[in-house]
Design a protein around this motif. Structure first.
Motif, PDB file in Angstrom:
ATOM      1  N   MET A 175       0.830  -1.205   0.000  1.00  0.00           N
ATOM      2  CA  MET A 175       0.000   0.000   0.000  1.00  0.00           C
ATOM      3  C   MET A 175       0.865   1.256   0.000  1.00  0.00           C
ATOM      4  N   LEU A 176       1.897   1.290   0.842  1.00  0.00           N
ATOM      5  CA  LEU A 176       2.764   2.449   0.910  1.00  0.00           C
ATOM      6  C   LEU A 176       3.555   2.616  -0.385  1.00  0.00           C
ATOM      7  N   GLU A 177       3.987   1.503  -0.938  1.00  0.00           N
ATOM      8  CA  GLU A 177       4.700   1.541  -2.216  1.00  0.00           C
ATOM      9  C   GLU A 177       3.806   2.099  -3.315  1.00  0.00           C
ATOM     10  N   GLU A 178       2.554   1.687  -3.317  1.00  0.00           N
ATOM     11  CA  GLU A 178       1.617   2.178  -4.327  1.00  0.00           C
ATOM     12  C   GLU A 178       1.333   3.663  -4.136  1.00  0.00           C
ATOM     13  N   MET A 179       1.274   4.114  -2.887  1.00  0.00           N
ATOM     14  CA  MET A 179       1.099   5.545  -2.640  1.00  0.00           C
ATOM     15  C   MET A 179       2.273   6.330  -3.225  1.00  0.00           C
ATOM     16  N   GLY A 180       3.474   5.818  -3.035  1.00  0.00           N
ATOM     17  CA  GLY A 180       4.649   6.483  -3.589  1.00  0.00           C
ATOM     18  C   GLY A 180       4.608   6.545  -5.103  1.00  0.00           C
ATOM     19  N   LYS A 181       4.236   5.444  -5.732  1.00  0.00           N
ATOM     20  CA  LYS A 181       4.147   5.413  -7.196  1.00  0.00           C
ATOM     21  C   LYS A 181       3.099   6.404  -7.699  1.00  0.00           C
ATOM     22  N   ALA A 182       1.945   6.425  -7.029  1.00  0.00           N
ATOM     23  CA  ALA A 182       0.875   7.325  -7.445  1.00  0.00           C
ATOM     24  C   ALA A 182       1.284   8.792  -7.279  1.00  0.00           C
ATOM     25  N   ALA A 183       1.978   9.079  -6.188  1.00  0.00           N
ATOM     26  CA  ALA A 183       2.422  10.455  -5.961  1.00  0.00           C
ATOM     27  C   ALA A 183       3.438  10.880  -7.012  1.00  0.00           C
ATOM     28  N   ARG A 184       4.368   9.991  -7.335  1.00  0.00           N
ATOM     29  CA  ARG A 184       5.368  10.315  -8.346  1.00  0.00           C
ATOM     30  C   ARG A 184       4.712  10.572  -9.704  1.00  0.00           C
ATOM     31  N   ALA A 185       3.776   9.708 -10.084  1.00  0.00           N
ATOM     32  CA  ALA A 185       3.083   9.904 -11.360  1.00  0.00           C
ATOM     33  C   ALA A 185       2.297  11.212 -11.355  1.00  0.00           C
ATOM     34  N   ALA A 186       1.632  11.513 -10.231  1.00  0.00           N
ATOM     35  CA  ALA A 186       0.844  12.741 -10.143  1.00  0.00           C
ATOM     36  C   ALA A 186       1.731  13.981 -10.226  1.00  0.00           C
ATOM     37  N   SER A 187       2.951  13.890  -9.690  1.00  0.00           N
ATOM     38  CA  SER A 187       3.836  15.055  -9.697  1.00  0.00           C
ATOM     39  C   SER A 187       4.169  15.485 -11.118  1.00  0.00           C
ATOM     40  N   ASN A 210      -3.629   4.822   8.408  1.00  0.00           N
ATOM     41  CA  ASN A 210      -3.307   3.833   9.430  1.00  0.00           C
ATOM     42  C   ASN A 210      -2.402   4.463  10.494  1.00  0.00           C
ATOM     43  N   PRO A 211      -2.793   4.423  11.783  1.00  0.00           N
ATOM     44  CA  PRO A 211      -1.979   5.070  12.823  1.00  0.00           C
ATOM     45  C   PRO A 211      -0.728   4.290  13.224  1.00  0.00           C
ATOM     46  N   ASP A 212      -0.510   3.104  12.668  1.00  0.00           N
ATOM     47  CA  ASP A 212       0.644   2.286  13.025  1.00  0.00           C
ATOM     48  C   ASP A 212       1.931   3.080  12.808  1.00  0.00           C
ATOM     49  N   ARG A 213       2.726   3.232  13.884  1.00  0.00           N
ATOM     50  CA  ARG A 213       3.965   4.017  13.802  1.00  0.00           C
ATOM     51  C   ARG A 213       4.974   3.405  12.832  1.00  0.00           C
ATOM     52  N   GLU A 214       4.869   2.116  12.591  1.00  0.00           N
ATOM     53  CA  GLU A 214       5.809   1.479  11.670  1.00  0.00           C
ATOM     54  C   GLU A 214       5.688   2.070  10.270  1.00  0.00           C
ATOM     55  N   LEU A 215       4.509   2.581   9.930  1.00  0.00           N
ATOM     56  CA  LEU A 215       4.344   3.199   8.624  1.00  0.00           C
ATOM     57  C   LEU A 215       5.194   4.463   8.497  1.00  0.00           C
ATOM     58  N   VAL A 216       5.408   5.161   9.612  1.00  0.00           N
ATOM     59  CA  VAL A 216       6.305   6.317   9.591  1.00  0.00           C
ATOM     60  C   VAL A 216       7.723   5.859   9.260  1.00  0.00           C
ATOM     61  N   SER A 217       8.147   4.765   9.901  1.00  0.00           N
ATOM     62  CA  SER A 217       9.488   4.234   9.642  1.00  0.00           C
ATOM     63  C   SER A 217       9.651   3.848   8.181  1.00  0.00           C
ATOM     64  N   GLN A 218       8.592   3.271   7.596  1.00  0.00           N
ATOM     65  CA  GLN A 218       8.652   2.880   6.191  1.00  0.00           C
ATOM     66  C   GLN A 218       8.640   4.103   5.281  1.00  0.00           C
ATOM     67  N   LEU A 219       7.868   5.131   5.659  1.00  0.00           N
ATOM     68  CA  LEU A 219       7.846   6.356   4.862  1.00  0.00           C
ATOM     69  C   LEU A 219       9.236   6.987   4.807  1.00  0.00           C
ATOM     70  N   LEU A 220       9.980   6.910   5.905  1.00  0.00           N
ATOM     71  CA  LEU A 220      11.324   7.487   5.939  1.00  0.00           C
ATOM     72  C   LEU A 220      12.262   6.829   4.938  1.00  0.00           C
ATOM     73  N   LYS A 221      11.907   5.643   4.466  1.00  0.00           N
ATOM     74  CA  LYS A 221      12.764   4.904   3.533  1.00  0.00           C
ATOM     75  C   LYS A 221      12.248   4.973   2.095  1.00  0.00           C
ATOM     76  N   LEU A 222      11.225   5.767   1.836  1.00  0.00           N
ATOM     77  CA  LEU A 222      10.576   5.774   0.530  1.00  0.00           C
ATOM     78  C   LEU A 222      11.272   6.756  -0.420  1.00  0.00           C
ATOM     79  N   ASP A 223      12.613   6.711  -0.416  1.00  0.00           N
ATOM     80  CA  ASP A 223      13.376   7.685  -1.200  1.00  0.00           C
ATOM     81  C   ASP A 223      13.248   7.482  -2.701  1.00  0.00           C
ATOM     82  N   ARG A 224      12.757   6.337  -3.119  1.00  0.00           N
ATOM     83  CA  ARG A 224      12.567   6.109  -4.550  1.00  0.00           C
ATOM     84  C   ARG A 224      11.498   7.039  -5.115  1.00  0.00           C
TER      85      ARG A 224
END
Length: 435
Positions: A19-31, A196-210
């Protein structure tokens, strides 16, 4: 004292990771789609967004009431509840702020500099969007719209992660934003929220440099430390304001008191509110009587060390002993550290040791002292005979802001539209070859 948020020990499911990966892809395409928009087209989207916030206010306010109910049950303080609360009037104000962004100059496409080279190549340096901006913030529902509006104006996509206390409000607000985007045939992925309030998603977002080009944390010192230490994305840190005023021996009492009260009391919970007052020792006898009386009237509690505590206790103000930790942290309340210093050198040394390079100032009638203070205090905003409360985009004439940066790359101080851009070099040739 602010506590460092720990890295979550739970593991995300494969579905959540995807889900987070797909959010990143969608954001990049939208940009890419946003970068091609004209200023007029971006302003039309913002106007539709402002209208949507007002038209769909019931959806947002209902979600906010659910968040408030949970917050009350958890025992949230009255001050934080007020920060979390949306009303029809506050939502109208947020919508008006979006309309105000439409009036701001669009930095995208601006020619910064350039010229003709001896080779015949004509070089230009032009402002362009950053691409995708990630913002992690606390329980302030207005930030969702503020960041979205600024990012859209500058052609950036955004992935937002608000505080868990406002996840329903943020989700409802983002749905309204996305409807405005779709109405103009733009991808909804331009503005997305991690619900999703899970804090682990923040940790994953920090690595979404692609996919994410810049990360902005808006919260306490712990969040900033977490992002600096674990992000693989460039991080803009700031917003932690241990702000100082130095009262020198030349300043009159009456104007000094007004500036001090404004800096402390106008909005104590703001990051640019005054936390420590440094007083030249030659000012104490004539300044303290009026100062202590005024602090009592304003219901401000003073915190002093052994060198000044007894003198502070001679007046009607509430006075307690200060600890060194108090010098390093934000009060964000009606509390003020007070310290006696021998001269400006000692004042500057204290600011260098305990300040956060946010907003610091001097109260003086000496131009020599003012110039020396401005030159030697390395903060993002330095004031002479003015309240520290001016450090924000609106007061600086920048319009809305996405954050206040206390670092030096690439933005410093209030971050308006220009801070959400970078630049590219463009070389114009006439079949030009390098010799």
């Amino acid at each position: 004292m602010a506590r460092l948020p720990c890295i979550a020990t739970t593991w995300l499911s494969a579905k959540e990771q995807k889900m987070l990966e797909e959010m990143g892809k969608a954001a990049r395409a939208a940009s890419y789609a946003l970068a091609a928009l004209s200023t007029a087209e971006k302003n039309q989207v913002l106007l539709t967004l402002a209208e949507g916030l007002e038209a769909d206010h019931a959806e947002i306010l209902a979600a906010n009431e659910q968040d408030l109910a949970d917050a009350r049950q958890s025992g949230m303080s009255a001050a934080l509840l007020d920060r979390l609360t949306l009303t029809p009037q506050r939502l109208k104000s947020i919508a008006d702020d979006v309309r105000q962004v439409c009036q701001l100059a669009d930095p995208v496409g601006q020619l910064i500099d350039g010229g003709q080279l001896d080779s015949g190549l004509r070089i230009e340096r032009r402002r362009v969007p950053l691409g995708v901006v990630g913002v992690i913030y606390e329980a302030r529902p207005n930030v969702t719209v503020d960041v979205a509006a600024l990012c859209l104006k500058t052609g950036n996509a955004a992935i937002l992660r608000g505080g868990k206390e406002t996840w329903r409000t943020n989700a409802a607000t983002v749905r309204v934003i996305q409807r405005a985007l779709v109405k103009h045939n733009l991808p909804a992925g331009a503005i997305q929220a991690i619900e999703n309030p899970d804090r682990e998603l923040v940790s994953q977002l920090l690595k979404l440099d692609r996919y994410v080009d810049m990360l902005i944390p808006r919260g306490g010192a712990g969040l900033h430390k977490l992002c600096r230490e674990h992000s693989t994305i460039p991080v803009i840190t700031g917003g932690i304001g241990v702000c100082h005023l130095y009262l020198d021996e030349t300043m009159e009492i009456a104007p000094a008191l007004e500036i001090i009260v404004n800096a402390k009391k106008q909005r104590p919970s703001a990051c640019n509110s005054l936390e420590t007052l440094l007083i030249h020792q030659d000012q104490l006898d004539r300044f303290l009587p009026a100062f202590l009386q005024r602090m009592a009237q304003e219901n401000i509690t003073l915190h002093g060390d052994a060198n000044i505590l007894a003198q502070l206790q001679t007046g009607p103000a509430s006075v307690v002993a200060v600890s060194e930790a108090h010098y390093r942290d934000e009060w964000l309340s009606n509390d003020l550290n007070v310290k006696r210093v021998a001269d400006m050198d000692e004042a500057i040394a204290h600011i260098r040791e305990y300040g956060t390079q946010h907003s610091d100032g001097i109260l003086t009638r000496s131009i020599r002292h003012a110039n020396a203070f401005v030159q030697q205090v390395d903060s993002s905003a330095v004031y002479v005979n003015a309240s520290t409360r001016f450090t924000d985009g609106g007061q600086f004439g920048l319009g809305a802001e996405v954050a206040v940066s206390t670092q030096k790359l690439h933005a410093r101080g209030p971050m308006g539209l220009e801070a959400l851009t970078t630049y590219k070099w463009i070389g114009w040739g006439d079949d030009t070859l390098r010799r």
